[in-house]
Design an enzyme around this catalytic site. Structure first.
Site, PDB file in Angstrom:
ATOM      1  N   LYS A 184       0.864  -1.190   0.000  1.00 41.50           N
ATOM      2  CA  LYS A 184       0.000   0.000   0.000  1.00 41.50           C
ATOM      3  C   LYS A 184       0.900   1.239   0.000  1.00 41.50           C
ATOM      4  O   LYS A 184       1.500   1.581   1.011  1.00 41.50           O
ATOM      5  CB  LYS A 184      -0.925   0.061   1.212  1.00 41.50           C
ATOM      6  CG  LYS A 184      -2.021   1.117   0.971  1.00 41.50           C
ATOM      7  CD  LYS A 184      -2.588   1.746   2.202  1.00 41.50           C
ATOM      8  CE  LYS A 184      -1.775   2.849   2.784  1.00 41.50           C
ATOM      9  NZ  LYS A 184      -1.677   4.079   1.971  1.00 41.50           N
ATOM     10  N   GLU A 259      10.550   1.687  10.078  1.00 40.41           N
ATOM     11  CA  GLU A 259      11.585   2.712   9.875  1.00 40.41           C
ATOM     12  C   GLU A 259      10.881   4.069   9.919  1.00 40.41           C
ATOM     13  O   GLU A 259      10.111   4.419   9.036  1.00 40.41           O
ATOM     14  CB  GLU A 259      12.328   2.527   8.557  1.00 40.41           C
ATOM     15  CG  GLU A 259      13.502   3.497   8.508  1.00 40.41           C
ATOM     16  CD  GLU A 259      14.455   3.244   7.352  1.00 40.41           C
ATOM     17  OE1 GLU A 259      14.829   2.073   7.125  1.00 40.41           O
ATOM     18  OE2 GLU A 259      14.814   4.216   6.676  1.00 40.41           O
ATOM     19  N   CYS A 293      14.263  10.700   5.686  1.00 36.36           N
ATOM     20  CA  CYS A 293      14.292  10.331   7.108  1.00 36.36           C
ATOM     21  C   CYS A 293      15.695  10.506   7.688  1.00 36.36           C
ATOM     22  O   CYS A 293      15.845  10.665   8.886  1.00 36.36           O
ATOM     23  CB  CYS A 293      13.786   8.912   7.296  1.00 36.36           C
ATOM     24  SG  CYS A 293      14.505   7.725   6.185  1.00 36.36           S
ATOM     25  N   GLU A 392      11.101  16.166  14.229  1.00 40.79           N
ATOM     26  CA  GLU A 392      11.415  16.070  12.806  1.00 40.79           C
ATOM     27  C   GLU A 392      10.582  17.072  12.010  1.00 40.79           C
ATOM     28  O   GLU A 392       9.358  17.099  12.119  1.00 40.79           O
ATOM     29  CB  GLU A 392      11.112  14.654  12.314  1.00 40.79           C
ATOM     30  CG  GLU A 392      11.438  14.453  10.856  1.00 40.79           C
ATOM     31  CD  GLU A 392      11.259  13.012  10.402  1.00 40.79           C
ATOM     32  OE1 GLU A 392      10.171  12.457  10.586  1.00 40.79           O
ATOM     33  OE2 GLU A 392      12.236  12.443   9.870  1.00 40.79           O
TER      34      GLU A 392
END
Ligand code: TXE
Length: 502
Positions: A184, A259, A293, A392
């Site tokens: 997905k 992750e 990331c 982040e």
């Protein structure tokens, strides 16, 4: 294959792929936007639970189909090699589709698309080298060995920043181990993965080995991770979604690899080549507009070279060319989502209100129409307790902090919820290796940054998640160990005493 090009996909509602066949989903449509102008360019569907169920069942059937279950591991590898060749012929087309979806530089998406066949070939080569071990247990006349076998149906959930790159690093080891997959992609960038589905059929993979559903996380994504037919979830995305996935996986006792995000420390020591370091820092945060990331978003500079390094970083940032990601000379494209533009603006506002100095950027560039562009932004006088140093951003925003010595550096750098990547620029190998040992991060780059390889394990610790992609470590993630014991003594066993090793 010519059907799936940017112009062919334009303004259509893209199909899903179940059991080797494209079909139109009956679910409601979702608009997909071109970040260079903020306009809808195509649509995808929000798959129903029934469609997700059909995809997982097709993948489960593939695991029982002799055409997949019983082929040799070398034949599996050969299928993957064929897929790699086909992908190689389609690099440009795939890169163009992905740029349309997420607005990243065409040069970057091309480089990532070129890495896809490399990754497939690497794992294809492993398909027939996945071995068990023989264990010398303390029992004469007894042979104990292990075999590695596939897990079953792998549910792969990928984000929008590098869709096919994220997908291949999950599905290549999964296929090498003999699993089937249901993917997905993100509701913001599904077109590349949809185009890819056809290549699996062209390569000759049996129906149902690869299935692709589309839709929102809370609907189609949730139906996938909650499905009892899933043997493992592979998720790359944000930390809050990662927590939802982990809770759900715990409920179902389904293993998961996560992750998640990062707030990676990128260090410049006083003994480094300062020009190379400044260049590395700029590339580490502004490449991909910070939407990676591993972005080196927390830059630590040693105090005695702080002003000099800050000046170099700003000078290099001033030279960055912002604009259409398809132009060869452009270095910074738009952000992939409008919500990310708003998120960056909030971060900038909070950083200023908490006392950081806005040294460069902070706004949106002029003259680029309705594209979702933001300026490369640098804050100095950042301290590690500020919001900008802790959360982040996932955008082109750099915070620069000071450190005095190695102890101070490691105390600050390790004081973070995240532990994904890290980098250090120094001319002193002893210092670099001391940093490597003590830094809490899944990846350490020394005198380089953002240098991943499909051959090398990647993944984080702490709130950056768990599990590994890439390298042989990935094979361990997608296979399980079965232990086998054979007694060849011919002797009768005492029926009432366990034959435990003594
Ligand atoms: O990610 P989400 P978003 C970070 C980055 C970014 C933030 C949010 O900080 O600002 O995450 O981005 C699916 N069950 N990263 O909202 O929501 C979703 O449909 C099952 C870091 O895009 O995590 C998509 O396919 N699936 C990152 C995928 O999860 C669910 C890359 C990622 O979406 C779901 C991207 C649910 N309940 C963002 N909810 C990295 N590590 O590279 C969502 N999804």
């Amino acid at each position: 294959m010519t059907a799936f090009t940017v112009s062919a996909l334009q303004e259509t509602c893209l199909p899903i792929s179940i059991n080797g066949e494209y079909r139109q989903s009956a679910g409601p449509e979702i608009d997909c936007f071109d970040p260079t102008n903020g306009q809808v360019w195509c649509r995808i569907s929000d798959c129903s639970d029934a469609e997700v169920d059909a995809a997982v069942r097709a993948a489960g059937d593939a695991m029982r189909n002799p055409a997949w279950r019983d082929i040799t591991q070398s034949q599996r590898g050969a299928l993957m090699l064929r897929l790699a060749d086909i992908l190689e012929e389609n690099v440009e087309r795939i890169a163009e589709i992905e740029v349309k979806d997420n607005g990243k530089l065409l040069r970057e998406m091309r480089a990532l698309a070129q890495a896809l066949p490399v990754g497939l070939r690497y794992f294809a080569g492993m398909a027939d080298k996945i071995e068990g071990t023989t264990i010398p247990v303390n029992k004469p006349d007894m042979l104990n060995f292990t075999v590695r076998e596939p897990l079953g149906v792998i549910g792969v959930i990928i984000p929008w920043n590098s869709p096919l790159f994220m997908m291949i690093r999950a599905i290549a080891p999964a296929l090498a181990c003999g699993n089937s997959v249901v993917v997905k992609p993100s509701e913001h960038a599904s077109a590349g993965a949809i185009a890819f589905a056809e290549l699996m059929t062209q390569a000759g993979f049996p129906d149902g080995v690869f299935n692709l559903i589309t839709g929102y996380g809370h609907s189609a994504g949730n139906a996938l991770i909650s499905h009892p037919g899933i043997a493992k979830i592979d998720f790359t995305g944000g930390p809050s979604t990662g927590r939802v996935i982990a809770r759900n996986a715990a409920e179902q006792l389904t293993p998961a690899s996560l992750e998640l995000g990062g707030k990676s420390p990128h260090v410049v020591c006083d003994d480094a080549d300062l020009d190379a370091a400044a260049n590395g820092v700029v590339a580490g945060i502004f490449a991909a507009a910070g939407q990676t990331c591993v972005a080196g978003s927390r830059c630590f500079v040693q105090e005695n070279v702080y002003d000099e390094v800050v000046e170099k970083i700003i000078e290099k940032t001033r030279a960055i060319k912002i604009g259409d990601p398809r132009s060869d000379d452009v270095q910074l494209g738009p952000l992939a989502l409008w919500s990310q533009v708003e998120k960056v603006a909030e971060f900038v506002e909070t950083a200023r209100s908490q006392g950081a100095t806005l040294a460069f950027g902070g706004g949106r560039p002029e003259g680029l129409g309705d594209g979702w562009y933001v300026e490369p932004t640098i804050f100095t006088d950042v301290t590690n307790d500020m919001h900008i140093a802790r959360e982040e951003v996932f955008g082109p925003v750099l915070g620069i902090l000071k450190f005095t010595d190695e102890d101070d550096l490691l105390t600050q750098a390790n004081d973070s919820d995240f532990a994904l990547a890290s980098g250090i620029w120094t001319g002193n190998i002893n210092r670099a290796l001391r940093f490597m040992r003590r830094i809490e991060a899944g990846m350490v780059w020394i005198n380089t940054y953002r240098s991943p390889s499909i051959m090398s394990p990647s993944g984080g610790f702490k709130d950056s998640g768990y599990g590994k992609h890439n390298g042989f470590a990935a094979i361990q993630e997608y296979s399980r160990i079965k232990t086998v014991v054979i007694d060849y003594s011919g002797a009768q066993q005492d029926a009432f005493v366990m034959r435990v090793t003594k």
